[in-house]
Design a protein around this motif. Structure first.
Motif, mmCIF file in Angstrom:
data_model
loop_
_atom_site.group_PDB
_atom_site.id
_atom_site.type_symbol
_atom_site.label_atom_id
_atom_site.label_comp_id
_atom_site.label_asym_id
_atom_site.label_seq_id
_atom_site.Cartn_x
_atom_site.Cartn_y
_atom_site.Cartn_z
ATOM 1 N N GLN A 171 70.761 80.112 -1.193
ATOM 2 C CA GLN A 171 72.107 80.443 -1.657
ATOM 3 C C GLN A 171 72.987 80.832 -0.477
ATOM 4 O O GLN A 171 74.143 81.193 -0.658
ATOM 5 C CB GLN A 171 72.056 81.627 -2.622
ATOM 6 C CG GLN A 171 71.183 81.371 -3.812
ATOM 7 C CD GLN A 171 71.426 82.398 -4.912
ATOM 8 O OE1 GLN A 171 72.522 82.903 -5.068
ATOM 9 N NE2 GLN A 171 70.401 82.688 -5.670
ATOM 10 N N GLU A 219 64.158 78.998 -2.117
ATOM 11 C CA GLU A 219 64.748 80.288 -1.741
ATOM 12 C C GLU A 219 63.745 81.201 -1.032
ATOM 13 O O GLU A 219 63.404 82.276 -1.518
ATOM 14 C CB GLU A 219 65.340 80.977 -2.978
ATOM 15 C CG GLU A 219 66.405 80.121 -3.639
ATOM 16 C CD GLU A 219 67.285 80.904 -4.612
ATOM 17 O OE1 GLU A 219 67.368 82.140 -4.485
ATOM 18 O OE2 GLU A 219 67.902 80.271 -5.478
ATOM 19 N N GLN A 247 60.003 80.123 -6.021
ATOM 20 C CA GLN A 247 61.032 81.145 -5.877
ATOM 21 C C GLN A 247 60.450 82.556 -5.916
ATOM 22 O O GLN A 247 60.983 83.463 -5.292
ATOM 23 C CB GLN A 247 62.074 80.954 -6.982
ATOM 24 C CG GLN A 247 63.364 81.677 -6.697
ATOM 25 C CD GLN A 247 64.499 81.170 -7.571
ATOM 26 O OE1 GLN A 247 64.413 80.131 -8.205
ATOM 27 N NE2 GLN A 247 65.575 81.917 -7.610
ATOM 28 N N PHE A 257 67.728 70.528 -20.284
ATOM 29 C CA PHE A 257 66.911 71.410 -21.112
ATOM 30 C C PHE A 257 67.709 71.640 -22.376
ATOM 31 O O PHE A 257 68.655 72.425 -22.366
ATOM 32 C CB PHE A 257 66.645 72.734 -20.416
ATOM 33 C CG PHE A 257 65.894 72.590 -19.124
ATOM 34 C CD1 PHE A 257 64.527 72.367 -19.118
ATOM 35 C CD2 PHE A 257 66.569 72.665 -17.913
ATOM 36 C CE1 PHE A 257 63.834 72.235 -17.932
ATOM 37 C CE2 PHE A 257 65.880 72.533 -16.723
ATOM 38 C CZ PHE A 257 64.516 72.313 -16.731
ATOM 39 N N ASN A 269 73.552 80.417 -8.166
ATOM 40 C CA ASN A 269 72.613 80.578 -9.275
ATOM 41 C C ASN A 269 72.875 79.536 -10.344
ATOM 42 O O ASN A 269 74.014 79.295 -10.715
ATOM 43 C CB ASN A 269 72.776 81.958 -9.940
ATOM 44 C CG ASN A 269 72.202 83.067 -9.080
ATOM 45 O OD1 ASN A 269 72.870 84.048 -8.802
ATOM 46 N ND2 ASN A 269 70.984 82.900 -8.635
ATOM 47 N N GLY A 270 71.805 78.921 -10.819
ATOM 48 C CA GLY A 270 71.939 77.985 -11.931
ATOM 49 C C GLY A 270 72.440 76.609 -11.536
ATOM 50 O O GLY A 270 72.699 75.771 -12.395
ATOM 51 N N ALA A 271 72.534 76.341 -10.228
ATOM 52 C CA ALA A 271 73.066 75.050 -9.797
ATOM 53 C C ALA A 271 72.105 73.902 -10.107
ATOM 54 O O ALA A 271 72.528 72.757 -10.259
ATOM 55 C CB ALA A 271 73.359 75.082 -8.299
ATOM 56 N N GLY A 272 70.815 74.216 -10.185
ATOM 57 C CA GLY A 272 69.821 73.170 -10.433
ATOM 58 C C GLY A 272 68.826 73.016 -9.291
ATOM 59 O O GLY A 272 68.025 72.077 -9.298
ATOM 60 N N LYS A 273 68.829 73.954 -8.350
ATOM 61 C CA LYS A 273 67.946 73.853 -7.189
ATOM 62 C C LYS A 273 66.476 73.852 -7.594
ATOM 63 O O LYS A 273 65.715 72.978 -7.202
ATOM 64 C CB LYS A 273 68.205 75.031 -6.218
ATOM 65 C CG LYS A 273 69.626 75.142 -5.727
ATOM 66 C CD LYS A 273 69.795 76.286 -4.733
ATOM 67 C CE LYS A 273 69.537 77.678 -5.309
ATOM 68 N NZ LYS A 273 70.527 78.086 -6.317
ATOM 69 N N THR A 274 66.103 74.858 -8.388
ATOM 70 C CA THR A 274 64.699 74.966 -8.776
ATOM 71 C C THR A 274 64.277 73.773 -9.626
ATOM 72 O O THR A 274 63.162 73.245 -9.472
ATOM 73 C CB THR A 274 64.453 76.290 -9.525
ATOM 74 O OG1 THR A 274 64.759 77.367 -8.647
ATOM 75 C CG2 THR A 274 63.014 76.409 -9.988
ATOM 76 N N THR A 275 65.152 73.330 -10.493
ATOM 77 C CA THR A 275 64.841 72.167 -11.324
ATOM 78 C C THR A 275 64.530 70.958 -10.439
ATOM 79 O O THR A 275 63.551 70.243 -10.666
ATOM 80 C CB THR A 275 66.018 71.858 -12.258
ATOM 81 O OG1 THR A 275 66.315 73.039 -13.012
ATOM 82 C CG2 THR A 275 65.676 70.721 -13.208
#
Ligand SMILES: Nc1ncnc2c1ncn2[C@@H]1O[C@H](COP(=O)(O)OP(=O)(O)OP(=O)(O)O)[C@@H](O)[C@H]1O
Ligand SMILES: [Mg+2]
Lengths: 321, 256
Positions: free
Chosen positions: A194, A162, A85, A15, A40-46
């Motif tokens: 997480q 999550e 999420q 991004f 948080n921010g690891a890229g899971k949702t992406t």
């Protein structure tokens, strides 16, 4: 080799300047559960959004049941379910209306929508609340309804991003048992979390991701071995007996016990022997009548996994962002 | 292809119905839709109206009602952006886009529901207008045409709004941005006063901005007078806005 329901090769996504995914590989055999673990921010949702056709990858390939998520997105959408999420339910609609509405958009016939909604409400213990507006639901109920909504069309492959974040411990455990039942029905599941205990509880295979890369993968036992396994801990108040106690338990492990003189805490890495070692420790300490407090084994947490894999804790990582 | 079109229509209808259900269940939405434009109308009818020297047949109220209708088209278009931004935030757009429904249906269903809302609001405005002295002076045909034009204006502005909502995404920014463009366009216009009463530099803007053009066309349909030029200028603006912002909105939706 089992056929993969989900196959991901070298997935990249940025991004602007943020590289959310930098080459992820995954393979999930049909009917199994993959836990994607990361801070948080690891890229899971992406990753989940790419797999559910919501985002296009910059590079790499993702295939669901043989269907490429970019080129055959419309077909992929027919066989997947997604619970994102945040609970994507309509507060002003009742639980039942929410489910029937999803069914309509999956193009199920009207009477089938109705039956499906009734079944799912019963299965997720929402019958009493089924005809109340969803805004009156507790966090746990809303999550259950959201999960139910992702199941309306009986997807072959399910994505849960999550699913228990923000739930109290009781609702979490309830959610776990629902998810376990689902999987017993043969659904392939990719779940992000997480929490190591959650992955441990639900997943056949776990991948740990950080900064958009897979940094470890395997079963939860394999991961814990990498971390050094469980830890046996107890406190001996009497300084005179402490050394003796440490010597006694050292027979339970290849590692040496650590003794903290100030607090009297003795800890010992016991690998995967968990409860065996605990029972054994109770027996040998009792034989010599050494008085101990707080004898217990600890399983490594996500933080321990991160600590040993990356050298910094998951919380530090989250704060650094 | 016809199969796809069939489902696109059915899905759009499902989404429209769902959006309308949400709307009627939230009392605050109804307030926003109906009460606010009514307040504007009554405020100008009874508070400011006496001080506004406008001579048209039937008095200021006849000048006012088409103006308030035009203003309402702009104000209620807000809702389109807000509703879409909320759905993005809640994740419901993600769920919808992961389903095998027609992709256009989320946008079409949103616009469809907002158009129904606007129809209700315009009905209430005209009904109340009649109670406080408004009359269509140009016959039934042009009156119906005025309502249809108002709906077309509402749709075009809702496309602009949909694009801002999908592009900005954040609810509060959407709201702030909406106010910034809606206020000058609705008040520096022919909605409530005669543009000739404004200072020269402002007239240039007020005369040529699309909302004034739309309102003059609505007024000409309701009250009579020269119509053709207002009508074709409006049509040109409408087509332009629909094409540009309709496709921008569709593109923004694909990229959410
Ligand atoms: N639409 C977007 N635009 C810009 N940056 C984004 C976008 N989506 C994600 N990112 C960034 O990509 C990175 C990975 O985000 P992602 O949401 O995938 O993480 P996550 O593992 O799901 O985290 P969390 O546990 O907080 O949900 C983050 O740095 C995030 O800020
Ligand atoms: Mg996430």
């Amino acid at each position: 080799m089992t056929e993969s329901a989900i196959l991901v090769e070298q997935l990249h996504k940025s991004f602007g300047p943020v590289e959310a995914l930098r080459g992820i590989d995954l393979a999930v055999p049909r009917g199994t559960v993959l836990g994607v673990l990361g801070p948080n921010g690891a890229g899971k949702t992406t990753a989940v959004r790419i797999l559910t056709t919501l985002l296009r990858p910059d590079r790499g390939r993702a295939v669901i049941e043989g269907l490429d998520v970019v080129r055959r997105a419309a077909e992929v959408r027919k066989i997947i379910g997604l619970a994102g999420q945040s609970a994507a339910i309509q507060d002003e609609l009742t639980g039942r209306e929410n489910l029937e509405f999803v069914g309509r958009l999956y193009h199920l016939p009207r009477d089938r929508c109705r039956r499906r909604a009734a079944d799912l409400l019963a299965r997720f213990e929402l019958v009493d609340a089924g005809d109340r507006a969803a805004k009156t639901y507790s966090g746990g109920m809303a999550r259950r309804l959201d999960l139910a909504a992702s199941l309306v069309a009986e997807p072959a492959v399910l994505f849960l991003d999550e699913p228990t974040t923000g739930l109290d411990p009781r609702s979490r455990i309830g959610m776990w048992s629902l998810i376990r039942d689902l999987v017993a029905g043969g659904t392939t599941l990719l779940l992000t979390t997480q929490y190591l205990d959650e992955a441990d509880e639900l997943a056949d295979q776990i991948v740990v991701i950080d900064h958009g890369r897979v940094i470890a993968s395997g079963t939860s036992d394999q991961l814990k071995d990498q971390v050094g396994g469980d830890v046996l801990e107890f406190t001996v108040a009497d300084p005179a007996r402490r050394i003796r106690a440490a010597a006694l338990v050292s027979a339970l492990s290849d590692h040496d016990p650590q003794v903290d003189e100030a607090s009297g805490l003795i800890s010992l890495r016991i690998g995967r022997r968990g409860s065996d070692a605990l029972v054994e420790a109770v027996r040998i300490l009792d034989q010599e009548q050494i008085e101990v407090q707080g004898l217990a084994t600890h399983r490594p947490s996500l933080d321990d996994v991160f600590m040993s894999l990356t050298g910094h804790s998951a919380e530090d990582l989250a704060e650094a962002r | 292809m016809t199969e796809r079109l069939k489902w696109a229509v059915i899905d759009s209808w499902t989404m429209t119905r769902r959006n309308l259900t949400l709307w009627v269940r939230v009392p605050a939405y109804i307030m926003f839709t109906v009460i606010q434009p009514l307040m504007f109308m009554l405020l100008f009818r009874y508070v400011f109206g006496g001080a506004i020297p406008i001579k048209v047949k039937g008095g200021y109220v006849n000048y006012l009602v088409p103006g308030v209708i035009g203003q309402t088209c702009a104000f209620t278009s807000f809702n389109t952006a807000l509703a879409l931004a909320q759905e993005i935030k809640k994740g419901s757009i993600d769920r919808l886009r992961s389903m095998p429904m027609a992709r256009s249906a989320v946008l079409v269903g949103r616009l469809g529901a907002d158009l129904v809302r606007l129809t209700v609001t315009i009905g209430v405005l005209i009904g109340t207008g009649y109670l406080v002295g408004f009359r269509f002076e140009n016959g039934a045909g042009p009156a119906v045409l005025m309502i249809l034009l108002a709906l077309a204006i509402g749709l075009a502005l809702a496309c602009v709004s949909a694009f801002t909502g999908l592009a900005i995404k954040d609810e509060e920014s959407v709201q702030a941005f909406g106010l910034i463009w809606v206020f000058p366009f609705t008040f520096v216009s022919a909605a409530f006063v005669s543009i000739a009463s404004m200072p020269g530099w402002l007239q240039a803007f007020a005369n040529n901005q699309p909302l004034s053009i739309f309102i003059e066309a609505l007024r000409a349909l309701a009250l009579g007078g020269p119509l053709a030029q207002h009508l074709w200028q409006s049509a040109a603006w409408l087509v332009g806005i629909l094409v540009v912002f309709g496709s921008l909105a569709a593109r923004a939706y694909r990229r959410v």
